[in-house]
Enzyme design. Structure first.
Site, mmCIF file in Angstrom:
data_model
loop_
_atom_site.group_PDB
_atom_site.id
_atom_site.type_symbol
_atom_site.label_atom_id
_atom_site.label_comp_id
_atom_site.label_asym_id
_atom_site.label_seq_id
_atom_site.Cartn_x
_atom_site.Cartn_y
_atom_site.Cartn_z
ATOM 1 N N ASP A 23 0.856 -1.173 0.000
ATOM 2 C CA ASP A 23 0.000 0.000 0.000
ATOM 3 C C ASP A 23 0.904 1.238 0.000
ATOM 4 O OD1 ASP A 23 -2.463 1.498 0.385
ATOM 5 O OD2 ASP A 23 -1.814 1.761 2.461
ATOM 6 N N ARG A 24 0.345 2.386 -0.361
ATOM 7 C CA ARG A 24 1.161 3.601 -0.438
ATOM 8 C C ARG A 24 0.982 4.491 0.792
ATOM 9 N NH1 ARG A 24 0.094 8.406 -4.686
ATOM 10 N NH2 ARG A 24 -1.099 9.124 -2.870
ATOM 11 N N ASP A 25 -0.181 5.134 0.901
ATOM 12 C CA ASP A 25 -0.401 6.112 1.964
ATOM 13 C C ASP A 25 -0.579 5.431 3.315
ATOM 14 O OD1 ASP A 25 -0.469 8.350 0.096
ATOM 15 O OD2 ASP A 25 -2.379 7.511 -0.551
ATOM 16 N N ASP A 30 3.690 9.160 4.616
ATOM 17 C CA ASP A 30 2.912 9.716 5.712
ATOM 18 C C ASP A 30 1.469 9.905 5.249
ATOM 19 O OD1 ASP A 30 2.351 10.794 8.176
ATOM 20 O OD2 ASP A 30 3.105 12.784 7.691
ATOM 21 N N TYR A 34 -5.950 13.305 1.077
ATOM 22 C CA TYR A 34 -5.806 13.216 -0.376
ATOM 23 C C TYR A 34 -4.516 13.913 -0.798
ATOM 24 C CZ TYR A 34 -10.627 11.676 -0.269
ATOM 25 O OH TYR A 34 -11.771 10.985 -0.003
ATOM 26 N N THR A 65 -2.416 0.969 -4.923
ATOM 27 C CA THR A 65 -2.996 2.066 -4.162
ATOM 28 C C THR A 65 -4.324 2.526 -4.733
ATOM 29 O OG1 THR A 65 -2.590 4.369 -3.435
ATOM 30 C CG2 THR A 65 -1.541 3.692 -5.482
ATOM 31 N N ASN A 66 -5.317 2.713 -3.858
ATOM 32 C CA ASN A 66 -6.559 3.356 -4.254
ATOM 33 C C ASN A 66 -6.313 4.845 -4.428
ATOM 34 O OD1 ASN A 66 -7.894 0.925 -3.957
ATOM 35 N ND2 ASN A 66 -8.975 1.492 -2.087
ATOM 36 N N ARG A 121 -10.408 -1.757 -7.202
ATOM 37 C CA ARG A 121 -10.301 -0.918 -6.008
ATOM 38 C C ARG A 121 -10.308 -1.795 -4.762
ATOM 39 N NH1 ARG A 121 -11.314 4.038 -3.641
ATOM 40 N NH2 ARG A 121 -12.541 3.927 -1.725
ATOM 41 N N LYS A 122 -9.306 -1.647 -3.897
ATOM 42 C CA LYS A 122 -9.307 -2.384 -2.633
ATOM 43 C C LYS A 122 -10.511 -1.963 -1.786
ATOM 44 C CE LYS A 122 -5.115 -0.938 -1.776
ATOM 45 N NZ LYS A 122 -3.798 -0.680 -1.122
ATOM 46 N N ASP A 147 -1.927 -0.416 5.746
ATOM 47 C CA ASP A 147 -2.360 0.128 7.035
ATOM 48 C C ASP A 147 -3.873 0.091 7.215
ATOM 49 O OD1 ASP A 147 -2.932 2.174 5.140
ATOM 50 O OD2 ASP A 147 -2.829 3.699 6.716
#
Length: 203
Positions: A23-25, A30, A34, A65-66, A121-122, A147
Site C-alpha cells: 500500500d502507499r499512503d 505519511d 488526499y 494504491t486506491n 479498487r481495494k 495500514d
C-alpha cells in the site's frame, strides 16, 4: 521482533517470498489525506530502507494504491504520475525502487458503475491479481502490506498473505480487523518490521 515461526498469526507468510505488494499512503508515505501535490510527499521513517531491503533480497516490489482523488476530480493521472515520480526520487536516495505502480482511480460514489474497476479498487483483489500475473508469481508466494483492513481483505480475496502495519490508519484499523476476523490480524509496527518478518519466514 516477532519470530514468524513462533507466532501463529504469522505462520501463513510465504516460505519463499517472491513478490511484495505494498500500500502507499500510511505504509510508505505519511498519511496526509488526499495527496495531490508532489511537494507533500513525505516518506515514513524506515520505509525507503525497507523497500531497499526487498530490492536487495531480489523480491519485486509493486505499489497497489486506491486513488479516488482522480474520480473526485481533485487529481488527474498526469498529476498522479508526478507524485509517483517524486516518490521514486525519494526512494532512490536510499537506493530503493518500485518495480510496478498500480492504482485504482475508481470510486462508486463518483463514477458510473463498472464492475471491473470496482474489483480493482481495494478491498477488491483486482490490482493484486494484476501484479501476480505481471510477475508470474503464485498467490502463495506473495505478501501484501498495508495500514487498512481493506488491504487485508484484498489479500484474502487474492489468496495472498497479509500484514497490517500500525502506521498511518493502522492503529484504528486494527480494531476494525479484530472485529471482522474475531481475532488479531498479523501485524507489524511499520513497513520495516513487516518486511523483516516476511523475509524471515523463508529462512
Amino acid at each position: 521482533m516477532i519470530d514468524p515461526r513462533a507466532d501463529g498469526r504469522l505462520a501463513h507468510l510465504p516460505s519463499h517470498l517472491k513478490l511484495a505488494l505494498l500500500d502507499r499512503d500510511g505504509t510508505i508515505l505519511d498519511e496526509t489525506g488526499y495527496l495531490v501535490d508532489p511537494k507533500r510527499v513525505v516518506l515514513l521513517p524506515g520505509a525507503a530502507r525497507a523497500v531497499a531491503r526487498l530490492n536487495a533480497a531480489g523480491v519485486p516490489v509493486a505499489v497497489v494504491t486506491n486513488q479516488s482523488a482522480i474520480a473526485r476530480g481533485m487529481l488527474d493521472e498526469a498529476g498522479l504520475e508526478r507524485i509517483h515520480s517524486r516518490l521514486a526520487d525519494e526512494l532512490a536516495h536510499e537506493e530503493a525502487h518500485v518495480d510496478l505502480w498500480l492504482f485504482a482511480p475508481y470510486h462508486p460514489d463518483h463514477c458510473e458503475p463498472d464492475p471491473k474497476e470496482a474489483e480493482r479498487r481495494k478491498p477488491g483483489a483486482g490490482m493484486l491479481r494484476e501484479a501476480l500475473e505481471h510477475f508470474g508469481v503464485a498467490a502463495g508466494d506473495a505478501v501484501t502490506i498495508g495500514d487498512s483492513d481493506r488491504d487485508l481483505v484484498a489479500g484474502e480475496r487474492a489468496g495472498v498473505a497479509s500484514l497490517l502495519v500500525l502506521t498511518g490508519k493502522g492503529a484504528s484499523e486494527l480494531e476494525r480487523a479484530q472485529a471482522r476476523l474475531g481475532h488479531d490480524p498479523a501485524c507489524a509496527r511499520d513497513l520495516a518490521e513487516a518486511v523483516e518478518l516476511a523475509l524471515a519466514a523463508g529462512r
